[in-house]
Design a protein around this motif. Structure first.
Motif: not given
Length: 415
Positions: A46, A49, A51, A69-70, A73
């Motif tokens: 998570t 990024g 889900r 997705a990021v 982090a």
């Protein structure tokens, strides 16, 4: 006949979370293990990024073949070795800067063979403090692939991390392995990769993984075979009977070979298509056994060894010294505290028969030490622990489940 429902496999759940995150589409994991380790892995995804959706009996993961997705982090891996080794490898497939840290216990565990291999593949991995240990930072730009040499003599998880990475590289991987421990865990990895649409070939000491990615699927998690070992050992020790459904012929986990050790010691073992039953016969023979490939069950055997008719010698388990604690010495120390005669060497432990005297077990925060000596406690009442709660790592409900089983097993004296 007691029937024990064992939670899902930690090893399978961690691998399935990686594969689901890397796959193209939405994957459903059925009956995943929900424990501190696996929740930490899901939390790490998570943070990167991905889900991760949860229902009481399943998890759904939206895969991203292109990586996190990021682009930035900070991931805390808790005590989880799979989290601490697999997630930085997954992060390398993306584009961004990702920092990973872990508990003090996990910071002590080695990582260098894996990070060396990643660096050889062009991944920018930097250890912030002690070389080869957490915390570390991955500056990711995807992974080209190619050929790499790996020493997996300390942990098969190093090889698993690279195998899982292979289909996500641009050219695929050829992994030349100079040493390898816990081979059955690698076989689990390969079987699961195939279930997600990837392929692996083995050419002697070289593992060949072509590019091509993974496809999403629905994947059912087997019960944890290492956890089942405590319940099987309880039956063998007390002369009782225990059945574990969901494990049987065709199960992936190599730690099921522990029931063969119990059979050699005198227990009766019935392996059906979808369940395994162990019956104690009132006797346990001493033996010498190589546990290199099933070393997570070494503490289970050590914990029942004092009740055997002769010495129990466990060999080729040097890798147990770099687990959550030095398990070989932890077992030896606690057995001596119980009044049992024990000898150890670099990769072996030999335990003499003798009635244990109840004492406080020094757990070192290791879930497997607690669960193993709970079995000893069936015939040495009064054993206690300095940290009984560390079972939350893999089986938060262990004490309740084991207490329920205890009430259905025969009561036997210590000798």
């Amino acid at each position: 006949m007691p029937v024990v429902d064992i939670p899902g496999s930690k090893s399978l759940t961690a691998r399935a979370l990686f594969l689901a995150a890397a796959a193209d589409g939405v994957t459903t994991l059925v009956r995943p293990l929900r424990s501190d380790d696996t929740e930490g892995f899901a939390e790490g995804l998570t943070r990167l990024g991905y889900r991760v959706g949860r229902t009481p009996d399943s998890w759904q993961v939206d895969g991203r073949p292109q990586g996190p997705a990021v682009t930035e982090a900070d991931v805390y891996c808790r005590d989880g070795a799979t989290t601490a080794r697999f997630l930085p490898t997954l992060a390398a497939t993306g584009h961004g800067t990702y920092r990973f840290d872990a508990s003090a216990q996990m910071r002590r565990r080695p990582l260098l063979p894996l990070t060396r291999a990643l660096r050889d593949l062009g991944v920018d991995v930097r250890h912030e403090q002690a070389e080869g240990h957490h915390p570390l930072t991955v500056r990711a730009a995807g992974v080209e692939g190619g050929e790499v040499t790996l020493d997996a003599g300390q942990s098969s998880q190093y090889l698993t991390a690279l195998l899982l990475l292979g289909p996500l590289t641009r050219r695929g991987l050829r992994i030349r392995v100079t040493d390898l421990v816990s081979v059955p865990y690698v076989e689990i990895t390969i079987a699961m990769m195939r279930a997600f649409g990837a392929e692996v070939r083995r050419e002697g000491t070289v593992f060949v993984v072509p590019p091509g990615g993974y496809r999403a699927t629905t994947y059912a998690i087997e019960p944890d075979a290492s956890t089942a070992s405590y319940f099987f050992a309880a039956a063998a020790l007390t002369g009782g009977e225990v059945t574990v459904p969901g494990l049987g012929k065709g199960a992936l986990q190599g730690d099921l070979a522990f029931v063969d050790v119990l059979r050699r010691m005198g227990a009766e073992v019935d392996v059906a298509a979808d369940r395994i039953t162990v019956r104690g016969t009132g006797r346990l023979h001493g033996l010498t056994v190589d546990m290199r490939d099933i070393s997570d069950t070494m503490p289970t055997l050590a914990a029942i060894a004092p009740f055997a008719s002769g010495p129990v010698r466990i060999e080729d388990v040097a890798n147990t010294r770099v687990k959550e604690c030095d398990r070989l010495e932890a077992c030896a120390e606690n057995l001596r505290r119980l009044g049992v005669e024990v000898s150890t060497g670099p990769d072996w432990i030999e335990i003499q028969p003798g009635p244990p005297v109840a004492t406080d077990i020094k757990t070192y925060g290791d879930h497997r030490i607690v669960m193993s000596f709970a079995v000893t406690g069936l015939r040495a009442p009064g054993i206690s622990y300095d940290d009984s709660g560390c079972v939350r790592k893999t089986f938060p409900g262990f004490h309740e489940a084991f207490g329920k089983l205890r009430g259905s097993l025969p009561v036997r004296p210590s000798r």
